[in-house]
Design a protein around this motif. Structure first.
Motif, PDB file in Angstrom:
ATOM      1  N   VAL A 164     -10.742  -1.009   4.352  1.00 15.39           N
ATOM      2  CA  VAL A 164     -10.318  -0.831   5.744  1.00 15.39           C
ATOM      3  C   VAL A 164      -9.499   0.454   5.910  1.00 15.39           C
ATOM      4  O   VAL A 164      -9.718   1.224   6.834  1.00 15.39           O
ATOM      5  CB  VAL A 164      -9.503  -2.063   6.224  1.00 15.39           C
ATOM      6  N   ILE A 165      -8.585   0.707   4.993  1.00 15.08           N
ATOM      7  CA  ILE A 165      -7.733   1.901   5.194  1.00 15.08           C
ATOM      8  C   ILE A 165      -8.427   3.175   4.735  1.00 15.08           C
ATOM      9  O   ILE A 165      -7.984   4.269   5.043  1.00 15.08           O
ATOM     10  CB  ILE A 165      -6.358   1.791   4.500  1.00 15.08           C
ATOM     11  N   LEU A 196       0.725   4.340  -2.465  1.00 18.10           N
ATOM     12  CA  LEU A 196       0.499   5.695  -1.925  1.00 18.10           C
ATOM     13  C   LEU A 196       1.613   6.637  -2.354  1.00 18.10           C
ATOM     14  O   LEU A 196       1.375   7.793  -2.722  1.00 18.10           O
ATOM     15  CB  LEU A 196       0.418   5.653  -0.396  1.00 18.10           C
ATOM     16  N   GLY A 197       2.872   6.095  -2.318  1.00 17.46           N
ATOM     17  CA  GLY A 197       4.015   6.918  -2.719  1.00 17.46           C
ATOM     18  C   GLY A 197       3.907   7.297  -4.183  1.00 17.46           C
ATOM     19  O   GLY A 197       4.138   8.453  -4.569  1.00 17.46           O
ATOM     20  N   MET A 206      -6.675   9.059   3.519  1.00 20.55           N
ATOM     21  CA  MET A 206      -6.663   7.842   2.711  1.00 20.55           C
ATOM     22  C   MET A 206      -7.838   7.785   1.742  1.00 20.55           C
ATOM     23  O   MET A 206      -8.201   6.742   1.234  1.00 20.55           O
ATOM     24  CB  MET A 206      -6.728   6.606   3.631  1.00 20.55           C
ATOM     25  N   SER A 242     -10.990   4.473   5.812  1.00 19.40           N
ATOM     26  CA  SER A 242     -11.528   5.235   6.935  1.00 19.40           C
ATOM     27  C   SER A 242     -10.441   6.061   7.619  1.00 19.40           C
ATOM     28  O   SER A 242     -10.747   6.909   8.447  1.00 19.40           O
ATOM     29  CB  SER A 242     -12.162   4.276   7.949  1.00 19.40           C
ATOM     30  N   LEU A 243      -9.176   5.842   7.276  1.00 18.40           N
ATOM     31  CA  LEU A 243      -8.099   6.623   7.896  1.00 18.40           C
ATOM     32  C   LEU A 243      -8.030   8.016   7.278  1.00 18.40           C
ATOM     33  O   LEU A 243      -8.338   8.189   6.096  1.00 18.40           O
ATOM     34  CB  LEU A 243      -6.753   5.918   7.674  1.00 18.40           C
ATOM     35  N   PRO A 244      -7.598   9.001   8.073  1.00 18.82           N
ATOM     36  CA  PRO A 244      -7.481  10.350   7.508  1.00 18.82           C
ATOM     37  C   PRO A 244      -6.451  10.380   6.390  1.00 18.82           C
ATOM     38  O   PRO A 244      -5.413   9.736   6.478  1.00 18.82           O
ATOM     39  CB  PRO A 244      -7.036  11.200   8.710  1.00 18.82           C
ATOM     40  N   LEU A 287      -7.683   8.826  -0.964  1.00 15.42           N
ATOM     41  CA  LEU A 287      -7.009   8.803  -2.266  1.00 15.42           C
ATOM     42  C   LEU A 287      -7.512   7.667  -3.131  1.00 15.42           C
ATOM     43  O   LEU A 287      -7.659   7.789  -4.328  1.00 15.42           O
ATOM     44  CB  LEU A 287      -5.515   8.645  -2.050  1.00 15.42           C
ATOM     45  N   LYS A 344       1.306   9.961  -4.663  1.00 19.42           N
ATOM     46  CA  LYS A 344       1.753  11.287  -4.212  1.00 19.42           C
ATOM     47  C   LYS A 344       2.688  11.913  -5.252  1.00 19.42           C
ATOM     48  O   LYS A 344       2.534  13.075  -5.616  1.00 19.42           O
ATOM     49  CB  LYS A 344       2.472  11.167  -2.875  1.00 19.42           C
ATOM     50  N   LEU A 393       0.839  -1.210   0.000  1.00 17.42           N
ATOM     51  CA  LEU A 393       0.000   0.000   0.000  1.00 17.42           C
ATOM     52  C   LEU A 393       0.866   1.249   0.000  1.00 17.42           C
ATOM     53  O   LEU A 393       0.555   2.235  -0.663  1.00 17.42           O
ATOM     54  CB  LEU A 393      -0.918   0.015   1.234  1.00 17.42           C
ATOM     55  N   ARG A 394       1.993   1.155   0.740  1.00 22.20           N
ATOM     56  CA  ARG A 394       2.889   2.317   0.787  1.00 22.20           C
ATOM     57  C   ARG A 394       3.486   2.605  -0.586  1.00 22.20           C
ATOM     58  O   ARG A 394       3.678   3.753  -0.962  1.00 22.20           O
ATOM     59  CB  ARG A 394       3.988   2.100   1.820  1.00 22.20           C
TER      60      ARG A 394
END
Lengths: 784, 120
Positions: B89-90, B61-62, B96, B92-94, B98, B65, B57-58
């Protein structure tokens, strides 16, 4: 006395009135000024005329007397011409006859006196040594070309010459009167003349005085200044030439009028001083010369100016007085308005009891004050009413706050019941849409190992519902302690409520009893939403028993009891319609399907997590739509009795931390899951959790060492897969390192931790015997 | 893990196999040249991806970005259910949000395809 503001009504009124008065007065002043000036001009003209008349009479008398001698001479020479001697005697007799006559001559046309005599003009005059006689024709004096001869001969009439200085006679000023001499046949024989010295005329005219500085002067027909008190002008200046030189149109006009022989008055600049003056002029009868009288304007107008000054002074004084009076009157009128304005400011600032100015008058101001007073009273009453309303509302609000506290205190403190120890986990939450609500839940421990619970929804909302809910709860507590079966409890509550229900309210209820040892669950429903059974493993499903009738309306009602069995870890979820009937901004209902779908993938290990998960899902669905109904959720779960429970299957793998070890671990986990009938989702979640935890141990726990032993154990207990991960690194909880909030866009360690917590049903960490021991649990299957 | 990269105006990155702690560093290296080329649109086709961990996931995400900093956009498509579940699941994180849901990604992809067809 302070000056009123320039914008005040008083000031405006005063200025307007004063302005109008001053305008009228100014017009009067102008009119008076013009009128007095016109009067003065008339008087100047009259005065000038009379002065001129008096002087002209004297001058004309003198000149007429001088005219007599040449007339008589000319008449005498009409017939027989006398001898030269006789002629000379007669000429001298003329001189002797009048002291004004300076000399007398008879000038003949060529050959007129005697044949062959070309020029002959005997002249008798007052010489320096007495009376003398000479022939003007001798000495080469060409008399026929002289004005006195030529003009009279050409015009054929008697006339006065322009004044002139006598060339031979000692430079005295004189004028000549010439009379044509005609023979009997009418032919011109010559000209008879009389010269007059004008010294007396100069004296006479110079002697004329008008006022203090006024004077007179004489002008010849051609506009030459004959006499003037100033010697610079006498016999030296021509009026027309002066006008041209000084560029004075008024003087030019004067010259024209005098040349034309007119009389009148003209305002012009004085020849001598240049001061503005009035000149009255009039031609003399005999000679055609004009006499002019000069009136200096400043002197003449002194009276007018004095009058003007006096009028101005009086006017200004009057205006000041008028201004004062108007200001006073205006202040008197507007003073109540000013006071009223101040009062209005005070009222606007909130001082409603400000006294209004006393106005006795019945004019507009009085009526305005009265209206204002009425408005003030009405405002005062209105604000009092509003104040009382606000106070009542505040009281109500504080009462509601207290009511909410009381209602919340009615809810059981499930933690205090220590149910966990008895093999039962309970969690409930209640979120009223308003301050207080009509939803309820309650839990009663009948005896160790037997828990009675209820959830309910009163037909209304707000305070009436809250009161009805409190009654219901009291009846439940009493009934549940006495009776075991939930259908009996419902029937008891129904009868009690029917007996007391005067407001025609009702409540829907689900009542249940769980025997924690056997797992026997009895449920009875009174018209309530269908409970959901959430097994530790496998798909959740709705309770399929009889829903029953609402409670509190029909007396003597009976309900049906349904008996079910809960396995360890199985739970029952009770909720009110605030969950299923929540709607999103497009008014779509959350609904039972969506509830089931949510529960299908939700972690089931913790009742609290499960209940809050449902609530959060409802909130996320409703988004900005306001909560319409109360929400209550109650979860009762039979504890998973893992201690002592035999594992159905077990496996173990040791990793040495080397490269490729994770690949081996993964293959081992996937193979075991397949052999034990663990579903693909569960296997995936366990795989992922293992990946995350082992990575954390390697990167953090064993960060300083080259590689360390990691022990993996798998076990299947009552449909739950347990993954245990042990390592010998320093005390370190791999799931405690970072919170999920730190999972920023490029991903911190929190991302993995969050995934593990969300995907697993239970996560436990312990430090035992120098080992970090992490236990992860996941149901073998959730939805399939 | 295998990775196919098609370079066109819209770059399609096909990920298959597992994207976990072990394979993610390799995926990151393989992606670097694609990202430095700064394509306008990048579509991650995840049809063959069976597994993704936080390390994977990182990487995504990278990449996301880097692309958005360069003014580009990227989208994930054809996710298998378990991948979709992890993303859910992710989400719901601030920060995320994206990763839009599969439906939104589909709509986005359709709009890109239309633009390509119109001969942009």
């Amino acid at each position: 006395m302070t000056l009123p503001s320039p914008r005040s009504l008083a000031m405006k009124l005063a200025l307007a009135l004063l302005g109008a008065c001053l305008l009228v007065y100014l017009l009067i002043l102008l009119d008076v000024h013009r009128w007095t000036r016109a009067l003065l001009l008339q008087s100047i003209q009259r005065q000038g005329d009379s002065v001129i008349e008096a002087a002209a009479a004297r001058i004309d008398a003198q000149l007429l007397r001088v005219e007599e001698a040449p007339r008589r001479l000319a008449l005498g020479l009409t017939q027989q011409l006398p001898s030269r001697e006789a002629l000379e005697r007669e000429l001298c007799a003329n001189v002797d006859a009048s002291p004004t006559v300076f000399g007398s001559a008879a000038a003949f046309e060529p050959g007129a006196f005697a044949p062959g005599l070309q020029a002959f003009s005997p002249y008798c005059y007052r010489g320096s040594g007495g009376r003398e006689i000479k022939d003007l024709a001798k000495d080469g004096y060409d008399y026929p070309s002289r004005d006195w001869y030529r003009l009279s001969r050409d015009r054929g009439e008697a006339l006065w010459s322009e004044p002139y200085f006598d060339e031979g006679g000692g430079g005295i000023l004189m004028a000549t009167y010439s009379v044509p001499i005609r023979g009997a046949d009418g032919r011109l024989r010559g000209i008879a003349t009389a010269d007059v010295a004008l010294e007396w005329l100069q004296r006479l005219v110079s002697g004329i005085r008008v006022g203090r500085t006024g004077y007179a002067f004489l002008l010849s027909r051609s506009g030459r200044v004959v006499t003037h008190p100033d010697t610079r002008f006498a016999m030296k200046a021509e009026l027309a030439a002066l006008a041209a030189e000084r560029r004075d149109p008024a003087l030019g006009r004067l010259a024209e009028w005098i040349a034309a022989g007119r009389s009148g008055i003209e305002r012009t600049q004085d020849l001598r001083s240049g001061a503005s003056s009035f000149v009255v002029f009039r031609p003399l009868q005999a000679s055609g010369w004009s006499l002019a009288v000069v009136f200096p304007e400043a002197e003449m107008m002194a009276d007018v100016a004095a009058l003007d000054r006096r009028l101005w002074t009086t006017g200004l004084g009057g205006a000041s007085l008028l201004a004062l009076v108007v200001a006073l009157v205006a202040r008197r009128i507007t003073r109540p308005l000013v006071l009223l304005t101040h009062a209005a400011h005070d009222v606007a600032a909130g001082r409603l009891d400000t006294p209004l100015p006393e106005v006795a008058s019945r004019d507009e101001v009085g009526r305005l004050t009265a209206s204002f007073a009425e408005m003030q009273t009405a405002l005062f009453q209105y604000i009092e009413t509003v104040k009382q309303g606000a106070a009542a509302e505040e009281r109500l609000e504080s009462e509601l706050r207290v009511a909410r506290q009381i209602q919340m205190s009615l809810l059981p403190r499930t933690a205090d019941l220590a149910l966990e120890r008895l093999g039962c986990e309970v969690f409930g939450l209640l979120e009223p849409a308003r301050a207080v609500g009509g939803d309820l839940f309650d839990v009663v421990l009948r005896r160790p190992g037997e828990v009675s619970f209820v959830i309910g929804d009163v037909s209304d909302k707000g305070i009436p519902a809250a009161l009805f809910m409190a009654m219901t709860d009291i009846h439940f507590e009493a009934a549940a302690r006495e009776l075991r079966d939930p259908d009996a409890v419902l029937a008891r509550i129904n009868d009690a409520l029917v007996a007391e229900n005067s407001a025609n309210m009702f409540v829907t209820l689900v009542c249940g009893v769980l025997d924690t040892a056997s797992g026997r669950l009895s449920l009875a429903s009174g018209g309530h939403t269908r409970p959901v059974l959430v097994p530790a493993s496998g798909p959740p499903h709705f309770f399929e028993g009889d829903i029953g009738t609402v409670v509190g309306v029909v007396p003597g009602l009976s309900f049906r009891r349904h008996d079910l069995r809960l396995q360890p870890g199985d739970a029952v979820l009770l909720y009110t319609d605030g969950v299923t009937e929540a709607h999103d901004p497009e008014t779509r209902l959350f609904g039972e399907e969506r509830l089931l779908e949510h529960l299908c993938s939700a972690p089931r290990g913790d009742p609290r997590g499960l209940a809050e998960g449902v609530r959060d899902a409802v909130r996320a669905f409703a988004k900005s739509a306001p909560q319409f109904d109360d929400i209550a959720i109650l979860i009762v779960r039979r504890a998973a009795q893992r201690t002592g429970a035999a594992a159905v299957a077990e496996a173990r793998l040791d990793l040495d931390g080397g490269a490729g070890e994770l690949v081996r671990a993964r293959a081992w986990l996937q193979g075991w899951c397949a052999s034990q009938g663990v579903d693909a989702d569960a296997a995936h979640d366990l795989d992922l959790a293992m990946d995350e935890v082992v990575a954390n141990i390697v990167h953090h726990g064993y960060a300083s060492t080259a590689g360390g032993r990691i022990e993996l154990r798998l076990a299947l207990l009552d449909d739950v897969v347990r993954l245990e991960i042990r390592d010998r690194a320093a005390a370190f909880n791999p799931l405690d390192a970072e919170g999920p909030g730190e999972g920023s866009a490029d991903g911190g360690g929190g991302l993995g931790v969050h995934l593990v917590r969300q995907l697993m049903d239970r996560v436990d960490y312990a430090r035992e015997n120098g080992e970090n021991r992490l236990v992860l649990e996941r149901s073998r299957s959730r939805c399939r | 893990m295998s990775l196919t990269i098609q370079l066109r105006q819209t770059t399609i990155v096909t990920l298959s196999g597992r994207l976990d702690t072990e394979s993610s560093p390799r995926a990151e290296k393989a992606l670097a040249p694609v990202l430095s080329a700064a394509p306008r649109h990048v579509v991650f086709d995840l049809a063959g991806l069976d597994f993704i961990s936080s390390a994977g996931l990182r990487v995504l995400l990278g990449a996301r970005k880097t692309l958005s900093d360069a003014g580009s956009e990227c989208v994930l498509v054809n996710m298998k259910p378990q991948i979709e579940r992890v993303l859910e699941v992710i989400r719901s994180l601030p920060g995320m949000k994206l990763f839009a849901s599969a439906r939104e990604a589909d709509e986005y992809l359709t709009s890109i395809q239309e633009r390509v067809l119109e001969g942009e």
